[in-house]
Design a protein around this motif. Structure first.
Motif, short mmCIF file in Angstrom:
data_model
loop_
_atom_site.label_atom_id
_atom_site.label_comp_id
_atom_site.label_asym_id
_atom_site.label_seq_id
_atom_site.Cartn_x
_atom_site.Cartn_y
_atom_site.Cartn_z
N GLU A 152 0.72 -1.21 -0.13
CA GLU A 152 -0.03 0.11 0.02
C GLU A 152 0.85 1.18 -0.02
OE1 GLU A 152 -2.25 -0.13 3.31
OE2 GLU A 152 -3.45 -2.13 2.71
N GLY A 153 0.20 2.27 -0.58
CA GLY A 153 1.17 3.39 -0.56
C GLY A 153 1.95 3.67 -1.80
N ASP A 154 2.90 4.73 -1.56
CA ASP A 154 3.82 5.15 -2.62
C ASP A 154 4.74 3.71 -3.14
OD1 ASP A 154 3.02 7.54 -2.73
OD2 ASP A 154 4.52 8.30 -1.32
N PRO A 155 4.88 3.48 -4.46
CA PRO A 155 5.46 2.14 -5.01
C PRO A 155 7.18 2.59 -5.05
CG PRO A 155 4.49 3.54 -6.63
CD PRO A 155 4.06 4.09 -5.35
N GLU A 156 7.70 2.97 -3.56
CA GLU A 156 8.88 2.92 -3.63
C GLU A 156 9.55 1.49 -3.46
OE1 GLU A 156 10.32 5.92 -0.81
OE2 GLU A 156 8.51 7.11 -1.14
N GLU A 182 15.56 1.49 3.21
CA GLU A 182 15.48 2.30 2.06
C GLU A 182 16.53 1.64 0.87
OE1 GLU A 182 16.59 6.22 2.39
OE2 GLU A 182 18.42 5.74 3.20
#
Length: 165
Positions: free
Chosen positions: A30-34, A89
């Motif tokens: 879910e959320g930004d596809p980072e 990250e």
């Protein structure tokens, strides 16, 4: 190919298999596809309650770190009965252990100027973290990331202090 969902992340290709567990690329469900990295810690760590406490304490400490020379720890926890994980990250590059393994396999030495550069950058990262009260115990080439541009960053060392458990 079916995507595997793990700790609210869709797992992708394997980046590396280290003594500290496997490392895979992942996208948040879910959320930004980072793109992120998911570290599966060894099962022996997850099976030991004392080791789990040490790892999660180290994760809380590393979760507060915001340093240009270290990868940010986004989350850590338990998934299922025998799986501890950490999500960091992602930056394109390779682990130093993989670089050294490839050089050894090809019979090539690490050039002296490259060795000095990597050592200097790693030492700088350690000093920067020490100023924030973080020690990177158990540091190994598995915990050092080198980008394709030559940027050196430390990965969270969640397995430090396990010898005391």
């Amino acid at each position: 190919m079916d995507a595997e969902l793990f700790a609210n992340h869709i797992l992708g290709e394997s980046v590396s298999a280290t003594v500290a567990g496997s490392v895979l690329k992942a996208l948040p469900a879910e959320g930004d596809p980072e793109v992120r990295l998911v570290h599966h810690l060894p099962a022996a760590v997850a099976e030991t309650p004392e080791a789990e406490r040490v790892v999660l304490k180290n994760a809380r400490d590393w979760g507060k770190v915001r340093d240009l020379r270290a990868r940010n720890l986004l989350e850590a926890g338990r998934e299922g009965k025998n799986s501890l994980y950490a999500v960091t990250e992602y930056h394109q590059g390779r682990l130093l252990s993989d670089i050294l393994d490839r050089l050894r396999h090809e019979g090539l030495p690490l050039a002296p100027d490259q060795a000095v550069y990597l050592a200097e950058r790693t030492a700088g990262a350690l000093l920067s973290l020490a100023e924030q009260g973080i020690t990177a115990g158990g540091l190994s080439p598995d915990r050092v990331s080198v980008s394709f541009e030559g940027e050196v960053k430390l990965l969270p060392t969640l397995l430090k202090d396990l010898q005391t458990t």
